[in-house]
Design a protein around this motif. Structure first.
Motif, short mmCIF file in Angstrom:
data_model
loop_
_atom_site.label_atom_id
_atom_site.label_comp_id
_atom_site.label_asym_id
_atom_site.label_seq_id
_atom_site.Cartn_x
_atom_site.Cartn_y
_atom_site.Cartn_z
N ARG A 2 35.33 36.75 38.92
CA ARG A 2 36.58 36.71 39.67
C ARG A 2 36.39 37.39 41.03
O ARG A 2 35.70 38.40 41.13
N ASP A 3 37.06 36.85 42.08
CA ASP A 3 36.96 37.49 43.37
C ASP A 3 37.88 38.71 43.41
O ASP A 3 38.68 38.95 42.50
N TYR A 4 37.78 39.47 44.48
CA TYR A 4 38.52 40.73 44.58
C TYR A 4 40.02 40.49 44.54
O TYR A 4 40.76 41.19 43.83
N ASP A 5 40.50 39.51 45.31
CA ASP A 5 41.94 39.27 45.38
C ASP A 5 42.51 38.91 44.01
O ASP A 5 43.61 39.34 43.64
N THR A 6 41.76 38.14 43.23
CA THR A 6 42.22 37.78 41.89
C THR A 6 42.24 39.00 40.98
O THR A 6 43.15 39.17 40.16
N SER A 7 41.24 39.87 41.15
CA SER A 7 41.14 41.06 40.29
C SER A 7 42.30 42.02 40.49
O SER A 7 42.73 42.70 39.56
N VAL A 8 42.83 42.09 41.72
CA VAL A 8 43.90 43.07 42.01
C VAL A 8 45.25 42.37 42.17
O VAL A 8 46.20 42.98 42.68
N ALA A 9 45.35 41.12 41.75
CA ALA A 9 46.60 40.37 41.91
C ALA A 9 47.76 41.01 41.14
O ALA A 9 48.93 40.82 41.50
N PHE A 10 47.44 41.80 40.12
CA PHE A 10 48.50 42.42 39.32
C PHE A 10 49.33 43.40 40.15
O PHE A 10 50.46 43.73 39.79
#
Length: 552
Positions: A2-10
């Motif tokens: 997963r890219d960074y943006d997806t990882s911190v989307a929460f």
């Protein structure tokens, strides 16, 4: 992975954590705008004339001791010459009247042997009046600004290297300290040479903390928050500092008082060290996954959301895979290997160089533009806000090549037309220069986007950094080009306008990137640039990976 943006989307995009980071980082930008353009007032040259000591002269001779000179078609009192004082004193003692009994053109002249008398109409003191940087020493005035921009040039290179090595946050606060300490040391400078050394480090610190702040924000924020921060947040904060500068300078007419006033606010940023986080993306690139997760969990608590049990666990797994180890790496040499890419790089470096000359030349010229330098500087700062807003619209709706070429044409035509404006309608000349400044500001923002869209992912930062470095040489030259008005009033305008006109033409030989997929590698970039003549229709390549421009 997963890219960074997806990882911190929460976390969401505009929670309390993002707002805190956004406004705290933006608040560190205004001092950069004030520091960069304080040169307009700190190094301005007040009206001056040779100092006539208290000697026994009649009132007629005291007024006539300074000869008249023709400057730009008008007669003015000389700023660097006077009639020989011993001869004038003898003629005054004999009771002769200048102009009636004595032909002034027959009298011998001399340099300002006793120094200069400076007008206090606008300033109590400047660096020029402090160290007598006039007449035979006048070259030191633009050189002082050039030294500052040399520091900016060096800082542009080393700030990226240092922040990649030690982190965004330490470099941000270290360079804020460098800028503040050397600015305060400036007021105690015993000589012009020491002043230049201090200005070099002020320029180095100024650009370094700006770049670190920009990168830190773009790496922490995601989605729409990142776009707003990168395109409007830091730019408007810079313009805000620029607008505050003439207001402060109006009440503090001494260059030392002004320097202290724009430096002391740096102390307010000390508590930010314990609040602002390090870039999680940088921590991940260093393998410090636990620290990155700690920051994200604190952010989740601030935003009142639930963080997943493992946020970045797959980053360590991916780092050891053959795919990650075999990822293609690009270097500066890749900009030179293919003829088409080399041509693109050379053209971009030239237009960046020209845009920097026009932007800083018009910004630093404000003290000479209007009878009141404070009004001129404020107007120059105000036009930057709509310029940045128009850039956002241009990025969404206009082809890049056409937009940047149009900007150069506006700059060139506005500067050429200034020469045609009669002296009696000065307001029109001011409006034309503000139009040129508006276009140069918008063009600078457009070039950042255009340059990034032309190069592949692995080469994008290298290419953008190279163009930015070349542009800094333009800002170093701009003060000396402004000095050309000593020889002809409009020579600096003609020079800026000619460079802008040439740049508008060479822009036509660059490929278009508007609404096209971003190149992922050198091969895709080469295919796009294989035909550089704008009159030939380009063929679409089918093997390009579609990347949304908004993701840039």
């Amino acid at each position: 992975m997963r890219d960074y943006d997806t990882s911190v989307a929460f976390l969401g995009q505009w929670g309390r954590f993002q707002l805190m980071v956004f406004f705290m980082l933006c608040s560190t930008i205004p001092p950069n705008g004030m520091s960069s353009f304080s040169l307009v007032f700190v190094t301005d040259t007040p009206r001056h004339r040779c100092l006539v000591p208290e000697v026994n002269l009649s009132q007629d001779w005291r007024e006539a001791v300074i000869p008249m000179e023709e400057v730009n078609g008008e007669l003015e009192r000389s700023q660097c010459r006077r009639y020989r004082l011993d001869v004038v004193r003898n003629l005054s003692d004999m009771g002769l009247v200048p102009g009636r009994d004595v032909n002034l053109s027959s009298l011998e002249q001399e340099d300002c042997m006793d120094g200069w008398s400076y007008s206090s109409e606008h300033y109590q003191s400047t660096v020029v009046s402090e160290f007598d940087l006039v007449c035979s020493e006048s070259w030191k005035q633009p050189f002082t600004a050039t030294v500052f921009f040399l520091g900016v040039l060096v800082g542009s290179f080393f700030s990226g290297v240092l922040s990649d090595r030690f982190g965004r946050k330490p470099v941000l606060f270290a360079t804020l300290a460098v800028q503040a300490v050397f600015s305060l040391a400036l007021i105690a400078s015993p000589s012009w040479e020491m002043l230049c050394v201090l200005f070099f480090f002020i320029g180095l610190g100024s650009i370094s903390n700006y770049i670190s702040c920009f990168v830190l924000g773009t790496e922490i924020l995601t989605g729409n928050a990142r776009v707003v921060y990168a395109s409007m947040g830091v730019c408007v904060a810079w313009a805000l500092g620029y607008m505050m500068l003439p207001l402060i300078a109006y009440f503090l007419r001494s260059w030392k008082d002004l320097t202290v006033a724009i430096t002391v606010p740096a102390l307010l940023y000390i508590p930010f060290w314990w609040v602002l986080p390090e870039s999680p993306m940088w921590l991940l690139s260093q393998g410090r996954v636990a620290e990155a997760e700690t920051i994200m969990r604190r952010a989740a608590k601030m935003n009142r959301v639930e963080a997943p049990e493992k946020i970045f666990a797959d980053y360590l797994i991916y780092a050891n895979t053959p795919e990650a180890k075999s990822a293609q790496r690009y270097t500066f040499i890749d900009l030179l290997r293919r003829r088409s890419i080399l041509a693109t790089t050379v053209i971009l470096c030239f237009v960046w160089f020209t845009m920097s000359i026009c932007y800083y030349g018009l910004s630093l010229n404000t003290s000479r533009l209007h009878s009141d330098p404070y009004i001129s500087c404020f107007l120059s700062a105000v036009v930057e806000v709509p310029a940045y807003s128009s850039t956002c619209l241009a990025v969404r709706f206009l082809p890049r090549r056409m937009a940047v070429a149009l900007v150069f044409l506006v700059v060139a035509l506005s500067l050429f037309f200034i020469q045609l404006v009669p002296q009696s309608v000065l307001e029109v000349a001011v409006a034309l220069e503000m139009l040129g400044k508006f276009a140069a500001t918008a063009g600078t923002s457009l070039l950042y986007v255009f340059t990034a869209e032309l190069y592949p992912t692995g080469l994008r930062n290298t290419a953008s950094g190279t163009c930015t470095m070349v542009s800094r040489t333009g800002s170093c030259i701009a003060p000396f080009l402004l000095h050309l008005n000593v020889y002809f009033k409009y020579l600096s305008y003609v020079t800026f306008g000619s460079l802008a006109m040439v740049s508008a033409f060479v822009m036509l030989f660059l490929p278009e990137s508007f609404r096209r997929p971003l190149p992922e590698n050198i091969q895709q970039m080469h295919k796009r640039q294989s035909v550089t003549c704008p009159c030939i229709t380009r063929r679409k390549t089918s093997n390009c990976v579609t990347v949304l421009e908004s993701q840039l």
